[in-house]
Design an enzyme around this catalytic site. Sequence first.
Site, mmCIF file in Angstrom:
data_model
loop_
_atom_site.group_PDB
_atom_site.id
_atom_site.type_symbol
_atom_site.label_atom_id
_atom_site.label_comp_id
_atom_site.label_asym_id
_atom_site.label_seq_id
_atom_site.Cartn_x
_atom_site.Cartn_y
_atom_site.Cartn_z
ATOM 1 N N LEU A 1 -0.814 8.124 13.372
ATOM 2 C CA LEU A 1 -1.708 9.253 13.113
ATOM 3 C C LEU A 1 -3.147 8.771 13.077
ATOM 4 C CD1 LEU A 1 0.376 11.191 10.456
ATOM 5 C CD2 LEU A 1 -0.173 11.923 12.798
ATOM 6 N N HIS B 1 -4.447 -2.095 7.688
ATOM 7 C CA HIS B 1 -3.457 -1.910 6.609
ATOM 8 C C HIS B 1 -2.704 -3.223 6.426
ATOM 9 C CE1 HIS B 1 -3.973 2.489 6.552
ATOM 10 N NE2 HIS B 1 -4.192 2.334 7.850
ATOM 11 N N LEU B 2 -2.826 -3.820 5.236
ATOM 12 C CA LEU B 2 -2.168 -5.109 4.974
ATOM 13 C C LEU B 2 -0.938 -4.982 4.093
ATOM 14 C CD1 LEU B 2 -5.182 -7.562 4.476
ATOM 15 C CD2 LEU B 2 -3.488 -7.584 6.327
ATOM 16 N N ARG B 3 -0.703 -3.788 3.513
ATOM 17 C CA ARG B 3 0.430 -3.593 2.591
ATOM 18 C C ARG B 3 0.333 -4.565 1.410
ATOM 19 N NH1 ARG B 3 0.376 0.932 5.349
ATOM 20 N NH2 ARG B 3 1.753 1.043 7.125
ATOM 21 N N HIS C 1 5.271 -0.930 9.634
ATOM 22 C CA HIS C 1 6.438 -0.295 9.002
ATOM 23 C C HIS C 1 7.672 -1.010 9.535
ATOM 24 C CE1 HIS C 1 4.335 3.275 7.375
ATOM 25 N NE2 HIS C 1 3.590 3.205 8.460
ATOM 26 N N ALA D 1 4.585 7.204 10.419
ATOM 27 C CA ALA D 1 3.441 7.049 11.323
ATOM 28 C C ALA D 1 2.821 5.675 11.121
ATOM 29 C CB ALA D 1 2.404 8.125 11.022
ATOM 30 N N ASN E 1 -4.383 2.439 0.884
ATOM 31 C CA ASN E 1 -3.267 3.389 0.708
ATOM 32 C C ASN E 1 -1.963 2.687 0.338
ATOM 33 O OD1 ASN E 1 -3.069 2.342 3.356
ATOM 34 N ND2 ASN E 1 -1.987 4.145 4.099
ATOM 35 N N LYS F 1 -12.503 5.420 1.051
ATOM 36 C CA LYS F 1 -11.729 6.029 2.132
ATOM 37 C C LYS F 1 -11.275 7.426 1.732
ATOM 38 C CE LYS F 1 -9.264 6.385 5.905
ATOM 39 N NZ LYS F 1 -8.162 5.603 6.443
ATOM 40 N N HIS G 1 -10.739 -1.736 10.223
ATOM 41 C CA HIS G 1 -9.748 -0.769 9.694
ATOM 42 C C HIS G 1 -8.377 -1.415 9.767
ATOM 43 C CE1 HIS G 1 -8.253 3.563 9.188
ATOM 44 N NE2 HIS G 1 -7.178 2.790 9.162
#
Length: 344
Positions: free
Chosen positions: A220, A16-18, A252, A264, A42, A100, A14
């Site tokens: 989150l 997030h690589l942007r 972020h 988050a 996302n 997802k 899981h």
Amino acid sequence: MTDTLTLVRPDDWHLHLRDGERLAAVVGHSARQFARAIVMPNLTPPVTTVAAAQRYRERILDALPGDNDFGPLMTLYLTDETSAQEIDRAAASDHVYACKLYPAGATTNSDAGVTDIRRCDDALARMAEHGMPLLVHGEVTDDVVDIFEREAQFIDRVLAPLCERVPALRVVFEHVTTKAAVQFVESLPGRLAATITPQHLLLTRNDLLAGGLRPHHYCLPVLKTFEDRDALITAATSGSAQFFLGTDSAPHARHEKESDCGCAGTYSAHAAIELYAEAFDRAGALDKLEGFASLHGPGFYRLPVNRDTITLTRQNWTVPASFPFAGNELVPLGAGTDLAWKMV
Ligand code: NCD
Ligand code: ZN
């Protein structure tokens, strides 16, 4: 006392690589440790089609430093409109491994998410046929539900009914944070698995709220109680193949976190395996780290286990205060603190 730990190379189930310059700033951290990662869709706009996932995968490969052979495992962002045909295309593709579910409004970039899971029944039935896992962000978005109760409510209102309606669907309950979630996962062996983040193994909501507000600990689902944290540690170190590593590393920029309405997401990719080693060491369960980090995930995803290994040594080192992040700063989990294990 063990001073060296050699593990089959782990994967991050899981991540997030942007995109763009932000992707280039972070992907090397994951590729240093992990052979593969399940990449979250996302982005803005979200990755809703196989064609978009393939283009995103190419951008990730282009952003990799040097001759790294890190393998991005792509996912589709489920919407009310996702068609059964798109699921067929995903199953036939070489690079898409899962879909997802973001309940609309649940978290960062989830506005295009699912408004009512029953609208996805066609797509979900097709996923069940293909054996393709559904990855769920398990929180209800109802304004009147307390933020600390949103995961438990999601089980009762959405996940349990879904598992009854589509019994053949294989589900990963992502980033579980509560004792209730651990118990629910354990009640459906074979069909249900869960990822657990380093921050939920190491921290509680006190680390977010007591003695001052710590925006870099805000993610989150939000950090929970000591009892919940202990249930997660017990699950992660139990040896159960239903629980595996998924960092939910979610970068972020500093100013987006240190704000009157902070984003988050906790960034952990810089030291992910070292942070997990810290948690397993504290629990006296370093012997269970390899199963959690390197074996259970491939088992659930029906993929081969990695062939090479990584080695960690017991060696104090200080986590940097920040990393460069496309003209901004990225404050990592554990910034400025000492960790006891270092990957060599
Ligand atoms: C994630 C992000 O920033 O993309 N944030 C987070 O707090 N975990 C989204 C998510 O996985 O919820
Ligand atoms: Zn996430």
